[in-house]
Write a protein that holds these residues in place. Structure first.
Motif, PDB file in Angstrom:
ATOM      1  N   PHE A 164      -5.875  65.384  46.457  1.00  0.00           N
ATOM      2  CA  PHE A 164      -5.739  64.104  45.750  1.00  0.00           C
ATOM      3  C   PHE A 164      -4.431  63.418  46.135  1.00  0.00           C
ATOM      4  O   PHE A 164      -4.395  62.200  46.306  1.00  0.00           O
ATOM      5  CB  PHE A 164      -5.813  64.296  44.228  1.00  0.00           C
ATOM      6  CG  PHE A 164      -7.213  64.317  43.692  1.00  0.00           C
ATOM      7  CD1 PHE A 164      -7.933  63.146  43.531  1.00  0.00           C
ATOM      8  CD2 PHE A 164      -7.817  65.505  43.326  1.00  0.00           C
ATOM      9  CE1 PHE A 164      -9.221  63.148  43.033  1.00  0.00           C
ATOM     10  CE2 PHE A 164      -9.112  65.526  42.822  1.00  0.00           C
ATOM     11  CZ  PHE A 164      -9.812  64.348  42.679  1.00  0.00           C
ATOM     12  N   GLU A 165      -3.355  64.189  46.274  1.00  0.00           N
ATOM     13  CA  GLU A 165      -2.066  63.621  46.653  1.00  0.00           C
ATOM     14  C   GLU A 165      -2.154  62.961  48.027  1.00  0.00           C
ATOM     15  O   GLU A 165      -1.665  61.839  48.222  1.00  0.00           O
ATOM     16  CB  GLU A 165      -0.977  64.701  46.642  1.00  0.00           C
ATOM     17  CG  GLU A 165       0.359  64.240  47.168  1.00  0.00           C
ATOM     18  CD  GLU A 165       0.963  63.056  46.440  1.00  0.00           C
ATOM     19  OE1 GLU A 165       1.698  62.286  47.091  1.00  0.00           O
ATOM     20  OE2 GLU A 165       0.712  62.880  45.229  1.00  0.00           O
ATOM     21  N   THR A 166      -2.774  63.629  48.978  1.00  0.00           N
ATOM     22  CA  THR A 166      -2.930  63.060  50.317  1.00  0.00           C
ATOM     23  C   THR A 166      -3.725  61.763  50.265  1.00  0.00           C
ATOM     24  O   THR A 166      -3.320  60.745  50.841  1.00  0.00           O
ATOM     25  CB  THR A 166      -3.616  64.073  51.256  1.00  0.00           C
ATOM     26  OG1 THR A 166      -2.779  65.235  51.371  1.00  0.00           O
ATOM     27  CG2 THR A 166      -3.855  63.482  52.637  1.00  0.00           C
ATOM     28  N   ALA A 167      -4.850  61.784  49.567  1.00  0.00           N
ATOM     29  CA  ALA A 167      -5.694  60.585  49.467  1.00  0.00           C
ATOM     30  C   ALA A 167      -4.954  59.446  48.777  1.00  0.00           C
ATOM     31  O   ALA A 167      -5.012  58.291  49.220  1.00  0.00           O
ATOM     32  CB  ALA A 167      -6.988  60.914  48.724  1.00  0.00           C
ATOM     33  N   TYR A 186      -3.790  55.806  50.362  1.00  0.00           N
ATOM     34  CA  TYR A 186      -4.251  54.571  49.716  1.00  0.00           C
ATOM     35  C   TYR A 186      -3.052  53.681  49.374  1.00  0.00           C
ATOM     36  O   TYR A 186      -3.067  52.473  49.621  1.00  0.00           O
ATOM     37  CB  TYR A 186      -5.057  54.896  48.463  1.00  0.00           C
ATOM     38  CG  TYR A 186      -5.577  53.683  47.749  1.00  0.00           C
ATOM     39  CD1 TYR A 186      -6.764  53.080  48.149  1.00  0.00           C
ATOM     40  CD2 TYR A 186      -4.872  53.122  46.686  1.00  0.00           C
ATOM     41  CE1 TYR A 186      -7.248  51.949  47.503  1.00  0.00           C
ATOM     42  CE2 TYR A 186      -5.340  51.994  46.036  1.00  0.00           C
ATOM     43  CZ  TYR A 186      -6.527  51.416  46.439  1.00  0.00           C
ATOM     44  OH  TYR A 186      -6.996  50.293  45.803  1.00  0.00           O
ATOM     45  N   ALA A 187      -2.024  54.285  48.816  1.00  0.00           N
ATOM     46  CA  ALA A 187      -0.827  53.522  48.435  1.00  0.00           C
ATOM     47  C   ALA A 187      -0.165  52.913  49.667  1.00  0.00           C
ATOM     48  O   ALA A 187       0.231  51.742  49.649  1.00  0.00           O
ATOM     49  CB  ALA A 187       0.157  54.418  47.684  1.00  0.00           C
ATOM     50  N   ALA A 188      -0.045  53.681  50.730  1.00  0.00           N
ATOM     51  CA  ALA A 188       0.565  53.168  51.959  1.00  0.00           C
ATOM     52  C   ALA A 188      -0.252  52.026  52.554  1.00  0.00           C
ATOM     53  O   ALA A 188       0.299  51.012  52.986  1.00  0.00           O
ATOM     54  CB  ALA A 188       0.718  54.299  52.975  1.00  0.00           C
ATOM     55  N   GLU A 224       3.949  51.138  45.560  1.00  0.00           N
ATOM     56  CA  GLU A 224       4.986  52.145  45.341  1.00  0.00           C
ATOM     57  C   GLU A 224       4.557  53.025  44.170  1.00  0.00           C
ATOM     58  O   GLU A 224       4.269  52.528  43.082  1.00  0.00           O
ATOM     59  CB  GLU A 224       6.321  51.481  45.019  1.00  0.00           C
ATOM     60  CG  GLU A 224       7.418  52.491  44.809  1.00  0.00           C
ATOM     61  CD  GLU A 224       8.739  51.861  44.421  1.00  0.00           C
ATOM     62  OE1 GLU A 224       9.564  52.587  43.843  1.00  0.00           O
ATOM     63  OE2 GLU A 224       8.921  50.657  44.665  1.00  0.00           O
ATOM     64  N   ARG A 225       4.510  54.314  44.404  1.00  0.00           N
ATOM     65  CA  ARG A 225       4.114  55.260  43.356  1.00  0.00           C
ATOM     66  C   ARG A 225       5.370  55.907  42.777  1.00  0.00           C
ATOM     67  O   ARG A 225       5.741  56.990  43.169  1.00  0.00           O
ATOM     68  CB  ARG A 225       3.165  56.308  43.922  1.00  0.00           C
ATOM     69  CG  ARG A 225       1.879  55.730  44.480  1.00  0.00           C
ATOM     70  CD  ARG A 225       0.965  56.787  45.082  1.00  0.00           C
ATOM     71  NE  ARG A 225       1.722  57.728  45.897  1.00  0.00           N
ATOM     72  CZ  ARG A 225       1.426  59.035  45.981  1.00  0.00           C
ATOM     73  NH1 ARG A 225       0.414  59.564  45.341  1.00  0.00           N
ATOM     74  NH2 ARG A 225       2.154  59.830  46.740  1.00  0.00           N
ATOM     75  N   ASP A 226       6.011  55.223  41.825  1.00  0.00           N
ATOM     76  CA  ASP A 226       7.173  55.817  41.171  1.00  0.00           C
ATOM     77  C   ASP A 226       6.695  56.697  40.022  1.00  0.00           C
ATOM     78  O   ASP A 226       5.495  56.829  39.788  1.00  0.00           O
ATOM     79  CB  ASP A 226       8.161  54.741  40.714  1.00  0.00           C
ATOM     80  CG  ASP A 226       7.576  53.788  39.689  1.00  0.00           C
ATOM     81  OD1 ASP A 226       6.454  54.020  39.188  1.00  0.00           O
ATOM     82  OD2 ASP A 226       8.249  52.784  39.381  1.00  0.00           O
ATOM     83  N   ASP A 227       7.624  57.312  39.299  1.00  0.00           N
ATOM     84  CA  ASP A 227       7.245  58.247  38.236  1.00  0.00           C
ATOM     85  C   ASP A 227       6.328  57.604  37.198  1.00  0.00           C
ATOM     86  O   ASP A 227       5.353  58.214  36.761  1.00  0.00           O
ATOM     87  CB  ASP A 227       8.488  58.816  37.546  1.00  0.00           C
ATOM     88  CG  ASP A 227       9.251  59.797  38.428  1.00  0.00           C
ATOM     89  OD1 ASP A 227       8.650  60.344  39.380  1.00  0.00           O
ATOM     90  OD2 ASP A 227      10.443  60.006  38.171  1.00  0.00           O
ATOM     91  N   ASP A 228       6.634  56.380  36.799  1.00  0.00           N
ATOM     92  CA  ASP A 228       5.815  55.705  35.792  1.00  0.00           C
ATOM     93  C   ASP A 228       4.409  55.403  36.294  1.00  0.00           C
ATOM     94  O   ASP A 228       3.452  55.405  35.526  1.00  0.00           O
ATOM     95  CB  ASP A 228       6.464  54.390  35.343  1.00  0.00           C
ATOM     96  CG  ASP A 228       7.688  54.611  34.481  1.00  0.00           C
ATOM     97  OD1 ASP A 228       7.840  55.717  33.929  1.00  0.00           O
ATOM     98  OD2 ASP A 228       8.490  53.671  34.365  1.00  0.00           O
ATOM     99  N   TRP A 229       4.279  55.113  37.577  1.00  0.00           N
ATOM    100  CA  TRP A 229       2.976  54.761  38.143  1.00  0.00           C
ATOM    101  C   TRP A 229       1.942  55.836  37.840  1.00  0.00           C
ATOM    102  O   TRP A 229       0.806  55.536  37.485  1.00  0.00           O
ATOM    103  CB  TRP A 229       3.087  54.554  39.662  1.00  0.00           C
ATOM    104  CG  TRP A 229       1.791  54.161  40.298  1.00  0.00           C
ATOM    105  CD1 TRP A 229       1.312  52.899  40.457  1.00  0.00           C
ATOM    106  CD2 TRP A 229       0.805  55.037  40.865  1.00  0.00           C
ATOM    107  NE1 TRP A 229       0.076  52.938  41.086  1.00  0.00           N
ATOM    108  CE2 TRP A 229      -0.240  54.239  41.348  1.00  0.00           C
ATOM    109  CE3 TRP A 229       0.718  56.418  41.000  1.00  0.00           C
ATOM    110  CZ2 TRP A 229      -1.376  54.766  41.958  1.00  0.00           C
ATOM    111  CZ3 TRP A 229      -0.406  56.950  41.612  1.00  0.00           C
ATOM    112  CH2 TRP A 229      -1.428  56.138  42.078  1.00  0.00           C
ATOM    113  N   PHE A 230       2.336  57.105  37.941  1.00  0.00           N
ATOM    114  CA  PHE A 230       1.379  58.199  37.773  1.00  0.00           C
ATOM    115  C   PHE A 230       0.804  58.243  36.363  1.00  0.00           C
ATOM    116  O   PHE A 230      -0.405  58.410  36.182  1.00  0.00           O
ATOM    117  CB  PHE A 230       2.025  59.539  38.153  1.00  0.00           C
ATOM    118  CG  PHE A 230       2.239  59.659  39.629  1.00  0.00           C
ATOM    119  CD1 PHE A 230       1.259  60.202  40.444  1.00  0.00           C
ATOM    120  CD2 PHE A 230       3.404  59.200  40.214  1.00  0.00           C
ATOM    121  CE1 PHE A 230       1.438  60.295  41.816  1.00  0.00           C
ATOM    122  CE2 PHE A 230       3.601  59.289  41.582  1.00  0.00           C
ATOM    123  CZ  PHE A 230       2.608  59.835  42.385  1.00  0.00           C
TER     124      PHE A 230
END
Length: 101
Positions: free
Chosen positions: A9-12, A16-18, A23-29
C-alpha cells in the motif's frame, strides 16, 4: 503478512502521490483515513436505504461497498506504516489471536 501488505500500500500510495503532486505529511494519513471512512458511510447509507441510490444497481452498490472498504483498509495500513505501529502485536493484545506474519 500485514507488514508486506503495508509496504505494498505504501508503494502504491507514494507512486500515486508523486504522479499527482501530492504531499503526504503526517496529517494527510489520518485525514485521508477519515475521508475514506466518510465515503464508506455514504455508500453504506445507499446500500441500506438511508441514502439515495443515484441510479446505482445492486451490483454497483456491492462493488462500491467493496471498493470503499478496500480504501479504508489501505488507509489504516498506511497510517500504521507511517507511524511505525506494530499491528501484529496490537491484534494479538486486543483480539487475542496471532495474525499471520
Amino acid at each position: 503478512m500485514l507488514k508486506d501488505l503495508m509496504e505494498q500500500f505504501e508503494t502504491a500510495s507514494a507512486l500515486y502521490a508523486a504522479d499527482n503532486g501530492m504531499e503526504r505529511d503526517d496529517d494527510w494519513f489520518v485525514l485521508k483515513l477519515q475521508e475514506e471512512m466518510g465515503e464508506l458511510i455514504q455508500i453504506w447509507n445507499r446500500v441500506t436505504g438511508r441514502g439515495r441510490r443515484k441510479g446505482m444497481s445492486d451490483a454497483d452498490l456491492a462493488t462500491a461497498l467493496a471498493d470503499e472498504t478496500a480504501d479504508v483498509l489501505g488507509h489504516i495500513l498506511l497510517f500504521a506504516h507511517r507511524n511505525g505501529l506494530d499491528l501484529n502485536a496490537a491484534i494479538e493484545r486486543k483480539w487475542r489471536f496471532r495474525p499471520y506474519e
